[in-house]
Motif scaffolding. Structure first.
Motif, PDB file in Angstrom:
ATOM      1  N   UNK A  93       0.860  -1.177   0.000  1.00  0.00           N
ATOM      2  CA  UNK A  93       0.000   0.000   0.000  1.00  0.00           C
ATOM      3  C   UNK A  93       0.899   1.229   0.000  1.00  0.00           C
ATOM      4  N   UNK A  94       0.737   2.089  -0.987  1.00  0.00           N
ATOM      5  CA  UNK A  94       1.542   3.297  -1.092  1.00  0.00           C
ATOM      6  C   UNK A  94       0.829   4.427  -0.340  1.00  0.00           C
ATOM      7  N   UNK A  97      -6.333   6.452  -7.805  1.00  0.00           N
ATOM      8  CA  UNK A  97      -7.521   5.843  -8.406  1.00  0.00           C
ATOM      9  C   UNK A  97      -8.808   6.574  -8.025  1.00  0.00           C
ATOM     10  N   UNK A  98      -9.083   6.706  -6.748  1.00  0.00           N
ATOM     11  CA  UNK A  98     -10.385   7.214  -6.319  1.00  0.00           C
ATOM     12  C   UNK A  98     -10.680   8.656  -6.718  1.00  0.00           C
ATOM     13  N   UNK A 156     -12.264   5.301   3.300  1.00  0.00           N
ATOM     14  CA  UNK A 156     -12.782   4.012   3.775  1.00  0.00           C
ATOM     15  C   UNK A 156     -12.442   2.884   2.800  1.00  0.00           C
ATOM     16  N   UNK A 157     -12.629   3.133   1.516  1.00  0.00           N
ATOM     17  CA  UNK A 157     -12.315   2.104   0.522  1.00  0.00           C
ATOM     18  C   UNK A 157     -10.808   1.822   0.507  1.00  0.00           C
ATOM     19  N   UNK A 158     -10.014   2.870   0.698  1.00  0.00           N
ATOM     20  CA  UNK A 158      -8.568   2.685   0.781  1.00  0.00           C
ATOM     21  C   UNK A 158      -8.181   1.801   1.949  1.00  0.00           C
ATOM     22  N   UNK A 159      -8.847   1.965   3.081  1.00  0.00           N
ATOM     23  CA  UNK A 159      -8.540   1.135   4.259  1.00  0.00           C
ATOM     24  C   UNK A 159      -8.926  -0.322   4.028  1.00  0.00           C
ATOM     25  N   UNK A 209      -5.827  -5.797   2.688  1.00  0.00           N
ATOM     26  CA  UNK A 209      -5.432  -6.883   1.772  1.00  0.00           C
ATOM     27  C   UNK A 209      -3.934  -6.859   1.473  1.00  0.00           C
ATOM     28  N   UNK A 210      -3.226  -5.870   1.998  1.00  0.00           N
ATOM     29  CA  UNK A 210      -1.808  -5.676   1.681  1.00  0.00           C
ATOM     30  C   UNK A 210      -0.899  -6.330   2.711  1.00  0.00           C
TER      31      UNK A 210
END
Length: 133
Positions: free
Chosen positions: A28-29, A64-65, A82-85, A90-91
């Motif tokens: 995750x960057x 992206x978002x 929230x979507x980033x978290x 998953x990272x």
């Protein structure tokens, strides 16, 4: 795939493919976005390229978002975070870039710590800073 194209059992190829997949981590960057969006976008792309050069799979939500969510609308920014978290969960690692930690970055760093995801710090030139924290 345990079987080759002819349908015969081929565990050696299966293990080789598994090993290649296992070499790569999803990272995750974590870097600033708001503020100087143009410069921060250029840097985030560089960070993704750096991760790729290290044979990792970068996830960069702030590239992206904002393409379809409005960063200036509070509810949409929150949805993006929230979507980033969810993606962070998953990272295998969180890679932090730069010396300035934004509000969004601090949320991501704290969440990574909660989930016991290793964190690696880098400067804006992709040079590692110290050890894992």
């Amino acid at each position: 795939m345990l079987y080759n194209n002819e349908g015969y059992l081929d565990p050696t190829a299966h293990e080789a493919i598994k090993n290649i997949e296992n070499e790569k981590k999803i990272v995750f960057i974590c870097s600033p976005y708001k503020g100087d969006i143009e410069v921060n976008t250029i840097r985030a792309k560089r960070y993704g390229r750096y991760a790729t050069s290290k044979r990792q799979v970068p996830i960069i939500p702030h590239l992206m978002y904002p393409r379809f969510l409005n960063e200036d609308v509070h509810e949409e920014r929150q949805l993006g975070l929230e979507m980033g978290l969810i993606l962070l969960s998953k990272c295998q690692e969180l890679w932090v870039f730069g010396s300035r930690i934004s509000t969004g970055m601090s949320i991501e760093i704290e969440k990574a710590k909660e989930m016991k995801i290793p964190i690696r710090y880098h400067d804006i030139h992709c040079r590692p800073i110290g050890g894992d924290r």
